[in-house]
Every structure is written in structure tokens, then in C-alpha cells.
Design a protein around this motif. Structure first.
Motif, PDB file in Angstrom:
ATOM      1  N   GLY A 131       0.800  -1.224   0.000  1.00  0.00           N
ATOM      2  CA  GLY A 131       0.000   0.000   0.000  1.00  0.00           C
ATOM      3  C   GLY A 131       0.826   1.264   0.000  1.00  0.00           C
ATOM      4  N   ALA A 132       2.118   1.164  -0.351  1.00  0.00           N
ATOM      5  CA  ALA A 132       2.959   2.363  -0.375  1.00  0.00           C
ATOM      6  C   ALA A 132       3.486   2.579  -1.779  1.00  0.00           C
ATOM      7  N   CYS A 133       2.649   2.274  -2.785  1.00  0.00           N
ATOM      8  CA  CYS A 133       3.113   2.275  -4.169  1.00  0.00           C
ATOM      9  C   CYS A 133       2.755   3.584  -4.869  1.00  0.00           C
ATOM     10  N   GLU A 134       3.792   4.242  -5.390  1.00  0.00           N
ATOM     11  CA  GLU A 134       3.561   5.507  -6.092  1.00  0.00           C
ATOM     12  C   GLU A 134       2.736   5.262  -7.360  1.00  0.00           C
ATOM     13  N   LEU A 135       2.979   4.109  -8.012  1.00  0.00           N
ATOM     14  CA  LEU A 135       2.266   3.807  -9.262  1.00  0.00           C
ATOM     15  C   LEU A 135       0.766   3.658  -8.994  1.00  0.00           C
ATOM     16  N   GLN A 136       0.444   2.926  -7.936  1.00  0.00           N
ATOM     17  CA  GLN A 136      -0.969   2.711  -7.617  1.00  0.00           C
ATOM     18  C   GLN A 136      -1.654   4.059  -7.320  1.00  0.00           C
ATOM     19  N   ARG A 138      -0.740   7.100  -8.209  1.00  0.00           N
ATOM     20  CA  ARG A 138      -0.810   7.972  -9.375  1.00  0.00           C
ATOM     21  C   ARG A 138      -1.805   7.443 -10.409  1.00  0.00           C
ATOM     22  N   ALA A 139      -1.888   6.100 -10.545  1.00  0.00           N
ATOM     23  CA  ALA A 139      -2.831   5.509 -11.501  1.00  0.00           C
ATOM     24  C   ALA A 139      -4.261   5.889 -11.092  1.00  0.00           C
ATOM     25  N   PHE A 140      -4.506   5.865  -9.812  1.00  0.00           N
ATOM     26  CA  PHE A 140      -5.826   6.191  -9.285  1.00  0.00           C
ATOM     27  C   PHE A 140      -6.140   7.671  -9.543  1.00  0.00           C
ATOM     28  N   GLU A 141      -5.125   8.510  -9.345  1.00  0.00           N
ATOM     29  CA  GLU A 141      -5.317   9.948  -9.446  1.00  0.00           C
ATOM     30  C   GLU A 141      -5.347  10.439 -10.897  1.00  0.00           C
ATOM     31  N   TYR A 142      -4.446   9.871 -11.723  1.00  0.00           N
ATOM     32  CA  TYR A 142      -4.234  10.441 -13.058  1.00  0.00           C
ATOM     33  C   TYR A 142      -4.599   9.503 -14.213  1.00  0.00           C
ATOM     34  N   GLY A 143      -4.957   8.255 -13.928  1.00  0.00           N
ATOM     35  CA  GLY A 143      -5.197   7.301 -15.013  1.00  0.00           C
ATOM     36  C   GLY A 143      -6.614   7.395 -15.556  1.00  0.00           C
ATOM     37  N   TYR A 144      -6.865   6.652 -16.678  1.00  0.00           N
ATOM     38  CA  TYR A 144      -8.209   6.616 -17.282  1.00  0.00           C
ATOM     39  C   TYR A 144      -9.163   5.741 -16.479  1.00  0.00           C
ATOM     40  N   GLY A 145      -8.636   4.765 -15.783  1.00  0.00           N
ATOM     41  CA  GLY A 145      -9.493   3.823 -15.063  1.00  0.00           C
ATOM     42  C   GLY A 145      -9.747   2.564 -15.868  1.00  0.00           C
ATOM     43  N   VAL A 146      -9.523   2.626 -17.199  1.00  0.00           N
ATOM     44  CA  VAL A 146      -9.669   1.425 -18.040  1.00  0.00           C
ATOM     45  C   VAL A 146      -8.488   1.398 -19.006  1.00  0.00           C
ATOM     46  N   SER A 147      -8.236   0.216 -19.586  1.00  0.00           N
ATOM     47  CA  SER A 147      -7.149   0.109 -20.551  1.00  0.00           C
ATOM     48  C   SER A 147      -7.707  -0.347 -21.886  1.00  0.00           C
TER      49      SER A 147
END
Ligand code: SF4
Ligand code: SF4
Ligand code: FES
Length: 718
Positions: A131-136, A138-147
Motif C-alpha cells: 500500500g505504499a506504491c507511487e504507481l498505484q 498515481r494511476a488512481f489519481e491520473y489514469g483513465y481507469g480502463v485500458s
């Protein structure tokens, strides 16, 4: 932040002043805005690998006649780059306009996130990054939510042990290159790299294994769960930990650390940014050497009855001490403590021995020496133009000094400080920077890691080095490495001489010669004390006042020994041992009082620069364990006395009266203060610095001993 050569940048409509040479990403942070990033890291060269920090940016331009090109409204016209730019490798310029929140920026960042996740295994619910992952995040904050990429992900080897302390999960790596740059740029050990190219790229080490000493830092900086602390792995999730900011006392550097505890156990240690001490790096001993804290801890006093220990209350222990000390004159009682106790404990000890009038007191190991030359700080070391190391195996004695010397070799560029903290992307740092090996001279009786990176190096006895160096700076010829080191010192503007155990254990004469050399060439001196708070304790009168030191305690009738690892065989008196575990010394005791480790103490320690640093207690359960102030209180009670210092407050008040420093309110980075004279006395013979800190720290834990395969492991062999 310095006020020189300032430029104005407009970030999302807000004007902000930053020093010329600042990166666009730092300008954004200085303006209080946010940009996602993965590959940038405060102390590493910016490389623009992850493309996550995209912003829209533009600058005004001038006409050939030097006037500004203006828009229709008469304002300076901003010429934008045609595409969003990676802000970590983009230099901010005067008048630059940066937009961090536009639709095109958001789309570009979300698109990059989608690319980054193409092959990522998405272990998120179960990933041991905990639970200390920068990727997770940032993905939540800045990603599309789908691929939009529905093909099978690439698979690679999972959970591969790079060393006993670091584990690699290749599937999770996002190729930010932080770990590769770290090894190359910080400890100067090129061990990790990308193998293959394009979609086949993976991270690994060709030789297998990682060198010990500084490998753990990659587990702090890897932004995903690819590189993990193998000692702390699976022991807790980030949100379950209690985080305590404190100071490492495994050696005299005093690195800033965060101790993570869970359910009363110390589970993890991570580095904390302190630009003046460790920047944000730790050595492996300081980071991984903690499991002993939770192993076989003494949680209540023990009293020996008919040769067997019996658990006791503190009251019963005090009664047993009272019986044991019956008829023993105060002058025949000794007090000996490990030289890593806090200043508060130290002043309590000093005032107590004065109260009862015993001359037998010491902190061990101790060097009873004084260097009469200007003192260097770690920043002086990092920014020196010449460093001469004499008699120190730095990687063992004070590991982070080794890293600060590596920084000196790269030109001593200290990272710029902003209101938000250390610069994220310092454009002055470049990959594979030139190292000025000619600025470093190293002398030690056997080969050390520093010999390999020094331009001038020799395996020499320290007394010989000092004598020859002294005659050369006084005008005589010695030839070879000594002559070269002398010219290095003489031609430098900011030279520093580092003195290690091989010089300091030799007594005052060598130190006087070292001081003569330093004064002749205008050098500052950094002596390395024998233990974490040796510097502070030597400023208190915790040395034998014409009494017995630790090596001669056999002449005494009684003693209190706190966390000392060895006492004379011939001591046959009444023994009270204040310890964390039932050690060899504790087994000999009549009464054992359970002790706190330094991770559980509140107080102050003084590092090798003379910097006062705070210790704060982490939430670790150790039953009725207590600090030395309480242990001394118990002895006082047994003697029907009231100790002059009985708690933190009175100790801190006494320290304020003594040194004029309010230790209760120290700044986060610590404070260098003049602690006055150093008390001198003959040095205990017990200290053998050649044993090596790494081995000493690592092998005190059973868990690590097992991991390292007992004492036969190559990196810790005798
Ligand atoms: S292992 Fe971690 S730090 Fe190294 S390149 Fe991969 S993601 Fe970056
Ligand atoms: S260099 Fe010293 S103070 Fe820093 S982490 Fe290592 S042991 Fe601790
Ligand atoms: S490209 Fe990675 S942080 Fe800028």
C-alpha cells in the motif's frame, strides 16, 4: 531558498520566483501545484524516462533588435512547445508559462499511465509493497481507469532474491531507472542495469547478488513493488504502521530515519530526508540491522537466586540491589555504559556518580582524545576540494561519510532547497558524472572500499602516515602517496582531513600531529567517534575521575553495567546489568534490569559533527523495560537516596544549564552547538574497532544470522 539569480515563472496563472537553473517540475512544486512523476528522484540525475510529468509550457521570445515579441494586446507573446513537455528535464526560464492542469496535459498523463500499465501485472490487492506504491496512487489519481490494451501481459520471473536483503519482482518494474542511477551515482557501485531492449527490457544484475553496505536504499526509491526490503516484507501494510521520525544510532553519523512499528514490533526502517546529514540515504546496517529489537527481549527484571535467574518486579529488583550493595562503599561501585546512550541519560549518570562520590564511571567504547583543529561538518566533506582519509575504514565506521565523499568526488553539488523541500529534478546532475578521483587520498593499514575510488591510496599504518605527512607539510620530502596527499592538501581551498579509529585509538600524540597538519594547510578535521554518542558523552564528565575504567573494574566490589558487551573476567563483585537481552554479560549479573533500545527512547544524541539530533520513541512493546535514568533511580533507591535527575524534564533542564541549548526544541535537521570542553582520561582497552560495525550490527539478530548463513557469510567474515 537562496535569493540569487532569481527568475519569474508563471505556473497555472501564479507568479513564482525560482533560482535560474531550476527545472520546470520544481517550479511547479514551488508554486504549490502538483505533477505526477516516477523517474525523477531528489538526489539522482533527471533523465525523462517515464514521461509522466508532462506539462504545457511556453516562453516569451525576443525580436532580432532585442525587444519582446508582443501579442495583439501588447503583452509578451508566449510561444508554446507543440506538445506537452517532460517537466523534469525542461529548464525553467524567465517569463516561462507552465500549465499543469489543462485538458491536453490530463489526456497526455492519462495516456502515459495507460502505456506504463500495459505490462504491469496489477498485483495491487496482494502486492507486498504494502500500500505504499507511487504507481498505484498515481494511476488512481491520473489514469483513465480502463485500458484499451487487452492482450496478454508480459511475464517475467517473480520474487527473485537479489541478495539476502533485497528482493526483485521483474514484472512490476516500470523501467524508471531510479535503481540503476542510484547505484551508479550514489555509492558508485555499478551492479544493476537494463538488459535487452524495447519491449523485452528487464532489470537485473549480471553477476548476481548486490554488494552489501548501501543496497537497501533502492527499496525506498523504487516507485513500485519491484524492489522490496526482504527483512520487512510481508510484516505489515503501510497504513497499519505507526511511523516515528527518529535518528539511527548504529554509528556516529546519526542518519535521519523513520521507524515503522506495528502491534508493538519494529518492522521496518526507512530513510528520511535530512540534507545536512544523510540526505536521504541509509547504510544497510542501519536499515536492516533491527530485527534483534524484537528477539528474546527482557521484559521484566531478573534476580539471581541460587545461581538461577527468577523473574522479579522492579521493587524486588531494588530490594535485591539493596542487599547486594550492603556495606559496599560508594568509592567501590562502578558505572559503565555503552557510548550510545542519550545526552539526557548521560547527564543523569554524571550527576548521580557525583552525588554518591564514586570516581569509577565510563562510557565504552571511548577514545580519550582531543583534536585541536577546526571541525568539519558532513556538508564540508561533501563540498571539499580535497579529502584525506587517515586510519578509517569509512564503510564500516561511519558508512554515510563514504557516500558524502562520493558526492564530493562528483563536484560537491548540494541539491537546491525550496520551500517544498529538496529539488525533485536538479538539472546540474547528469548521468555518469565525472568523478574527481584526484581529490581523494586514503590511507589505512588494509585495503578498504575507499581505496578503489581514490586517486591517491596506500595501505599504511596511520602513525607512519601522520609522521610523514607532518614532515612533508613542514617542507621535507617523503615521496610517493604521502607527498601527493600533502600537495593535494596544500593546493586545496577547502580541504578536510577525516580521522578514523586507527588514528584515534592511538592516543593524543597522533592527534596532535594531525592537528599540526590541519593547521598548516588550513584544513578542517572530521574525527570519527567510536560510537553513536561518543561525541556528546565525552563532553559530560563520564570518564574515570582517577577511578577504575571498564578494563580495570575487576578491582571494584560492585558495578552497574548498561548494555556493554564485554567486561573483565576477573570482576567478582555484585553486578547489576541493564540490558535488552540476556547477553553474556547479563548472564553474569546478580540483578538484570530490562533496558530500552534507542528506537524506544526519547532524548538527544550528538553525531560526529557535534550535531544534536532528536530521538523519539517508536511504539515497540518491551514490557517493563526502562532507560538508564530509571535504572539509576532504582540503584539510588536501593542506596536510600534520591537521584538528582529522575526524568526527561529535569535532564533537559540540566542540559540547558550546562550547554545553553534547549534540547527539547531541536530543529528537524538537528543543531550544531558548542558543547564545550572534552573530558579526557585513559582509554579503555576493550575497544577493537577492526571487528567492523556491519558484522556487529547484523549478527546481533538471530533472524539475520540465519539469513546470512551464520558467521560464515562472505560479507561478514572475520
Ligand atoms: S526496479 Fe524499480 S527503481 Fe528499478 S527501474 Fe524498475 S521500477 Fe524503477
Ligand atoms: S550510516 Fe550510521 S547512522 Fe546512518 S544508517 Fe548507517 S549506521 Fe545508521
Ligand atoms: S519523465 Fe519521469 S519524472 Fe519526468
Amino acid at each position: 531558498m537562496t535569493q540569487q539569480n532569481m527568475i519569474t515563472v508563471i505556473v497555472d496563472g501564479k507568479e513564482v520566483q525560482v533560482p535560474a537553473g531550476t527545472s520546470a517540475i520544481d517550479a511547479v512544486f514551488q508554486a504549490g501545484r502538483d505533477v505526477p512523476y516516477f523517474c525523477s528522484q531528489q538526489y539522482l540525475s533527471p533523465i525523462g524516462a517515464c514521461r509522466m510529468c508532462l506539462v504545457e509550457a511556453g516562453t516569451p521570445r525576443k525580436n532580432p533588435d532585442g525587444s519582446w515579441i508582443l501579442d495583439d494586446e501588447g503583452n509578451k507573446k508566449i510561444f508554446y512547445f507543440p506538445k506537452p513537455m517532460a517537466s523534469c528535464t525542461l529548464g525553467a526560464s524567465d517569463g516561462m508559462v507552465i500549465k499543469s492542469q489543462t485538458d491536453s496535459v490530463k489526456k497526455a498523463q492519462a495516456g502515459m499511465m495507460e502505456f506504463t500499465l500495459i505490462n504491469h501485472p496489477l498485483d495491487c490487492p496482494t502486492c507486498d509493497k504494502g500500500g505504499a506504491c507511487e504507481l498505484q496512487d498515481r494511476a488512481f489519481e491520473y489514469g483513465y481507469g480502463v485500458s484499451r490494451f487487452q492482450f496478454d501481459r508480459r511475464h517475467a520471473e517473480k520474487h527473485y532474491e537479489l541478495s539476502e536483503f533485497v528482493i526483485l519482482d521483474q514484472e512490476r518494474c516500470i523501467h524508471c531507472k531510479r535503481c540503476v542511477r542510484y547505484f551508479e551515482e550514489i555509492p558508485n557501485q555499478e551492479v544493476l542495469d537494463f538488459i535487452e531492449r524495447g519491449g523485452h527490457t528487464f532489470i537485473d544484475t549480471l553477476e548476481g547478488g548486490l554488494p552489501s553496505n548501501f543496497s537497501g536504499n533502492i527499496t525506498d526509491i523504487c516507485p513500485v513493488g519491484a524492489l522490496l526490503d526482504n527483512v520487512a516484507r510481508f510484516r505489515g501494510r503501510n497504513w497499519e504502521y505507526e511511523h516515528t521520525s527518529t535518528t539511527c544510532t548504529a554509528c556516529p553519523v546519526g542518519c535521519s530515519i523513520t521507524v515503522d512499528s506495528r502491534n508493538g514490533r519494529l518492522e521496518r526502517i526507512v530513510g528520511r530526508d535530512n540534507p545536512e546529514v544523510n540526505e536521504q540515504w541509509l547504510c544497510d546496517a542501519g536499515r536492516f540491522g533491527h530485527p534483534y529489537v524484537d528477539e528474546d527481549r527482557l521484559t521484566q527484571p531478573l534476580v539471581k537466586v541460587n545461581g538461577e535467574f527468577q523473574p522479579a518486579t522492579w521493587e524486588q529488583a531494588i530490594a535485591a540491589i539493596k542487599t547486594g550493595l550492603q556495606g559496599v562503599p560508594a568509592q567501590s561501585i562502578g558505572f559503565y555504559t555503552k557510548a550510545d546512550i542519550t545526552l539526557e541519560e548521560g547527564i543523569a549518570l554524571e550527576s548521580f556518580v557525583k552525588q554518591i562520590g564514586t570516581p569509577n564511571v565510563d562510557h565504552a567504547p571511548r577514545y580519550g582524545v582531543v583534536v585541536n583543529a577546526p571541525a568539519a561538518t558532513l556538508t564540508d566533506v561533501a563540498t571539499a576540494d580535497a579529502v584525506v582519509v587517515i586510519g578509517a575504514d569509512l564503510t564500516e565506521e561511519a558508512p554515510v561519510v563514504d557516500l558524502r565523499i562520493q558526492e564530493m568526488l562528483k563536484g560537491g553539488i548540494l541539491p537546491q532547497q525550496y520551500d517544498f523541500g529538496t529539488a525533485i529534478a536538479d538539472l546540474r546532475l547528469t548521468e555518469r558524472m565525472h568523478r574527481h578521483r584526484e581529490r581523494l587520498a586514503v590511507f589505512y593499514p588494509t585495503r578498504t572500499r575507499m581505496h578503489d575510488v581514490a586517486g591517491i591510496a596506500a595501505e599504511m599504518n596511520s602513525v607512519q602516515v601522520l609522521e610523514h605527512l607532518s614532515s612533508v607539510v613542514s617542507g621535507q620530502y617523503a615521496g610517493g602517496a604521502i607527498e601527493e596527499a600533502a600537495s593535494l592538501l596544500k593546493n586545496a581551498k577547502k580541504p578536510v582531513i577525516v580521522l578514523g579509529s586507527d588514528v584515534l585509538k592511538g592516543g593524543q600524540i597522533g592527534l596532535d600531529i594531525a592537528a599540526h597538519i590541519a593547521l598548516s594547510v588550513n584544513a578542517k578535521v572530521l574525527p570519527i567517534p567510536a560510537d553513536a554518542n561518543g561525541f556528546g558523552l565525552s563532553r559530560l564528565e563520564i570518564v574515570p575521575q582517577n577511578g577504575a575504567d571498564l578494563s580495570s573494574m575487576g578491582t571494584l566490589k560492585a558495578a552497574l553495567v548498561s548494555r556493554v558487551t564485554k567486561i573483565p573476567e576477573d570482576f567478582a563483585g555484585f553486578l547489576v546489568v541493564h540490558e535488552t537481552q540476556l547477553t553474556e554479560v547479563a548472564r553474569r549479573a546478580n540483578v538484570v534490569l530490562p533496558a530500552l533500545t534507542n528506537y524506544e527512547k526519547r532524548g538527544t544524541t550528538v553525531n560526529l559533527e557535534g550535531r544534536l539530533l532528536k530521538l523519539d520513541p517508536a511504539a515497540i512493546s518491551s514490557g517493563e523495560s526502562a532507560d538508564l535514568i530509571t535504572a539509576l533511580g532504582a540503584v539510588a533507591e536501593a542506596l536510600d537516596l534520591k537521584a538528582p535527575i529522575r526524568g526527561q524534564r529535569s535532564a533537559q533542564k540540566a542540559l540547558k544549564d550546562r550547554f545553553g541549548v534547549d534540547v527539547a526544541n531541536l530543529p528537524e535537521q538537528g543543531l550544531i552547538a558548542d558543547l564545550g570542553r572534552q573530558y579526557n582520561a585513559r582509554t579503555s582497552r576493550f575497544h577493537r574497532p577492526e571487528v567492523g560495525m556491519w558484522k556487529e550490527v547484523m549478527l546481533r539478530s538471530k533472524r539475520l544470522k540465519e539469513k546470512l548463513g551464520g558467521e560464515t557469510h562472505a560479507s561478514v567474515a572475520d
